[in-house]
Design a protein around this motif. Structure first.
Motif, PDB file in Angstrom:
ATOM      1  N   SER A 109     -35.752 -36.418 -20.302  1.00 34.25           N
ATOM      2  CA  SER A 109     -35.057 -37.014 -20.969  1.00 34.25           C
ATOM      3  C   SER A 109     -36.235 -38.016 -21.318  1.00 34.25           C
ATOM      4  O   SER A 109     -37.353 -38.145 -20.887  1.00 34.25           O
ATOM      5  CB  SER A 109     -34.242 -38.015 -19.901  1.00 34.25           C
ATOM      6  OG  SER A 109     -34.693 -38.769 -18.999  1.00 34.25           O
ATOM      7  N   GLY A 110     -35.835 -39.173 -22.514  1.00 28.73           N
ATOM      8  CA  GLY A 110     -36.752 -40.138 -23.007  1.00 28.73           C
ATOM      9  C   GLY A 110     -37.203 -39.761 -24.130  1.00 28.73           C
ATOM     10  O   GLY A 110     -36.773 -38.801 -25.043  1.00 28.73           O
ATOM     11  N   PRO A 111     -38.202 -40.498 -24.827  1.00 26.87           N
ATOM     12  CA  PRO A 111     -38.371 -40.544 -26.439  1.00 26.87           C
ATOM     13  C   PRO A 111     -38.984 -39.382 -26.981  1.00 26.87           C
ATOM     14  O   PRO A 111     -38.965 -38.911 -28.203  1.00 26.87           O
ATOM     15  CB  PRO A 111     -39.112 -41.738 -26.469  1.00 26.87           C
ATOM     16  CG  PRO A 111     -40.003 -41.861 -25.094  1.00 26.87           C
ATOM     17  CD  PRO A 111     -38.848 -41.501 -24.088  1.00 26.87           C
ATOM     18  N   ALA A 112     -39.455 -38.249 -26.186  1.00 30.16           N
ATOM     19  CA  ALA A 112     -40.243 -37.137 -26.782  1.00 30.16           C
ATOM     20  C   ALA A 112     -38.833 -36.500 -27.317  1.00 30.16           C
ATOM     21  O   ALA A 112     -39.228 -35.646 -28.197  1.00 30.16           O
ATOM     22  CB  ALA A 112     -40.636 -36.098 -25.578  1.00 30.16           C
ATOM     23  N   ARG A 113     -37.595 -36.618 -26.912  1.00 31.25           N
ATOM     24  CA  ARG A 113     -36.466 -35.598 -27.598  1.00 31.25           C
ATOM     25  C   ARG A 113     -36.532 -36.116 -29.051  1.00 31.25           C
ATOM     26  O   ARG A 113     -36.208 -35.440 -29.661  1.00 31.25           O
ATOM     27  CB  ARG A 113     -35.469 -36.056 -26.787  1.00 31.25           C
ATOM     28  CG  ARG A 113     -35.378 -35.432 -25.275  1.00 31.25           C
ATOM     29  CD  ARG A 113     -34.068 -36.099 -24.718  1.00 31.25           C
ATOM     30  NE  ARG A 113     -33.054 -35.902 -25.525  1.00 31.25           N
ATOM     31  CZ  ARG A 113     -32.074 -36.946 -25.911  1.00 31.25           C
ATOM     32  NH1 ARG A 113     -32.536 -38.147 -25.713  1.00 31.25           N
ATOM     33  NH2 ARG A 113     -31.125 -36.697 -26.924  1.00 31.25           N
ATOM     34  N   ALA A 114     -37.014 -37.574 -29.114  1.00 29.25           N
ATOM     35  CA  ALA A 114     -36.877 -37.962 -30.808  1.00 29.25           C
ATOM     36  C   ALA A 114     -37.851 -37.321 -31.723  1.00 29.25           C
ATOM     37  O   ALA A 114     -37.716 -37.512 -32.851  1.00 29.25           O
ATOM     38  CB  ALA A 114     -37.047 -39.306 -30.745  1.00 29.25           C
ATOM     39  N   LEU A 115     -38.883 -36.715 -31.202  1.00 30.06           N
ATOM     40  CA  LEU A 115     -40.077 -36.141 -31.995  1.00 30.06           C
ATOM     41  C   LEU A 115     -39.430 -34.767 -32.297  1.00 30.06           C
ATOM     42  O   LEU A 115     -39.746 -34.266 -33.362  1.00 30.06           O
ATOM     43  CB  LEU A 115     -41.165 -36.247 -31.139  1.00 30.06           C
ATOM     44  CG  LEU A 115     -41.886 -37.227 -30.993  1.00 30.06           C
ATOM     45  CD1 LEU A 115     -43.349 -37.122 -30.112  1.00 30.06           C
ATOM     46  CD2 LEU A 115     -42.175 -38.212 -32.322  1.00 30.06           C
ATOM     47  N   VAL A 116     -38.574 -34.113 -31.547  1.00 30.93           N
ATOM     48  CA  VAL A 116     -38.002 -32.692 -31.798  1.00 30.93           C
ATOM     49  C   VAL A 116     -36.779 -33.097 -32.585  1.00 30.93           C
ATOM     50  O   VAL A 116     -36.639 -32.247 -33.702  1.00 30.93           O
ATOM     51  CB  VAL A 116     -37.855 -32.144 -30.513  1.00 30.93           C
ATOM     52  CG1 VAL A 116     -37.227 -30.790 -30.732  1.00 30.93           C
ATOM     53  CG2 VAL A 116     -38.947 -32.029 -29.733  1.00 30.93           C
ATOM     54  N   ALA A 117     -35.881 -33.749 -32.079  1.00 34.92           N
ATOM     55  CA  ALA A 117     -34.697 -34.374 -32.706  1.00 34.92           C
ATOM     56  C   ALA A 117     -33.972 -33.027 -33.420  1.00 34.92           C
ATOM     57  O   ALA A 117     -33.340 -33.369 -34.491  1.00 34.92           O
ATOM     58  CB  ALA A 117     -35.108 -35.049 -33.994  1.00 34.92           C
TER      59      ALA A 117
END
Length: 310
Positions: A109-117
């Motif tokens: 979980s966390g903001p790394a997911r937003a780089l993959v999106a």
């Protein structure tokens, strides 16, 4: 909106600077990725759990810690509030990354997911992040490996030296605290599942008891889910009325009323088989701006007390 990862990395820097005071540890992998140990070999603690929660939500949500009562015992509760629910809860905090390699398994979980999106939430929110450093909180019993850091770097399109993995088991203080902080996230996610426009969710606040830390992961997983589904509550402010709000709390699920430990046992701990509508807080209040207020659900503190072995 500024980069979720940039805001989170500022908090990661804080964790590294005050690692000793937070009772956490940090080390580098051969890939030059950095691992922060929030509960594997180190004890962690309350402040570590709260900071980890802030990192998971990219600094866009405010967690707080207070004492309450449950089953005749004094139990801590976590409350989390945000005015950016779609970004902080669904595009960052949501545990949506199954980090699985040949020698490692964890839930990210966390903001790394937003780089993959690639998850549906990002399309609906209309957000994709771009930054050269990234952080992924990983719920796991094992220390992250080089292959885990390589997977994150490859999918997030950053160098492995730019990856920060924040590792913790469910059976830890950080695990109990960060999971209790998910009541608002799960209520927001239920609204999304029911088709509500995420741009019309103005703010979200959630509260749940912090489960006592057991000596095994399965008990910890069952307790932290019981804490929200039977002891958690959420308050959501929205712009538009809808006829789906009574389906948001866990009480709307057919399996509601059974401890998660029993449900998991019946399904041989196959998490994908658990009905998704159970993953929600027990009670939800939804305020429509300029309109009505809806109150749905009911807490079962007796079940939570039994789950916590109080």
């Amino acid at each position: 909106m500024e980069s979720l990862n940039r805001m989170a990395i500022e908090l990661v820097d804080e964790a590294l600077e005050y690692a000793e005071e937070l009772n956490i540890g940090g080390y580098d992998l051969d890939t030059e990725s950095t691992v922060l140990d929030f509960g594997l070999e180190f004890d962690g603690g309350i402040e570590a759990g709260l900071l980890l929660t802030e990192i998971q939500t990219a600094g866009l949500a405010t967690p707080s810690y207070e004492l309450g009562e449950l089953g005749g015992a004094t139990i801590p509760y976590i409350e989390l509030a945000t005015d950016q629910p779609a970004l902080s809860l669904l595009c960052s905090q949501k545990a949506g990354w199954e980090l699985i390699t040949e020698d490692f398994e964890g839930l990210g979980s966390g903001p790394a997911r937003a780089l993959v999106a690639e998850e549906e939430e990002f399309r609906r929110v209309g957000y994709t992040d771009a930054f050269d450093l990234t952080a992924l909180a990983v719920e796991t019993e094992d220390h992250p490996t080089e292959s885990a850091s390589e997977q994150v770097a490859e999918l997030a399109e950053v160098e492995t030296s730019s990856v920060f993995l924040l590792a913790y088991p469910t059976a830890s203080l950080a695990g109990s605290i960060t999971n209790a902080a998910r009541a608002a996230e799960l209520a927001t996610f239920r609204l999304a599942e029911l088709g509500y426009d995420l741009h019309d969710i103005v703010s979200a606040t959630g509260r749940a008891p912090v489960a006592p830390v057991p000596d095994d992961e399965r008990t910890a997983i069952a307790r932290t889910n019981d804490a929200i589904a039977y002891g958690g509550s959420a308050h959501i402010t929205v712009r538009e009325d809808a006829d789906i709000f009574d389906s948001v709390p866990s009480t709307a699920a057919d399996e509601h009323g059974r401890p998660f430990g029993d449900i998991f046992d019946d399904l041989d701990w196959n998490f994908e088989e658990v009905p998704s509508d159970l993953f929600a807080p027990a009670t939800v209040t939804i305020d429509v701006l300029g309109g009505p207020t809806y109150v749905h659900g009911e807490r079962d503190e007796e079940l939570v007390a039994e789950s916590f072995d109080l």
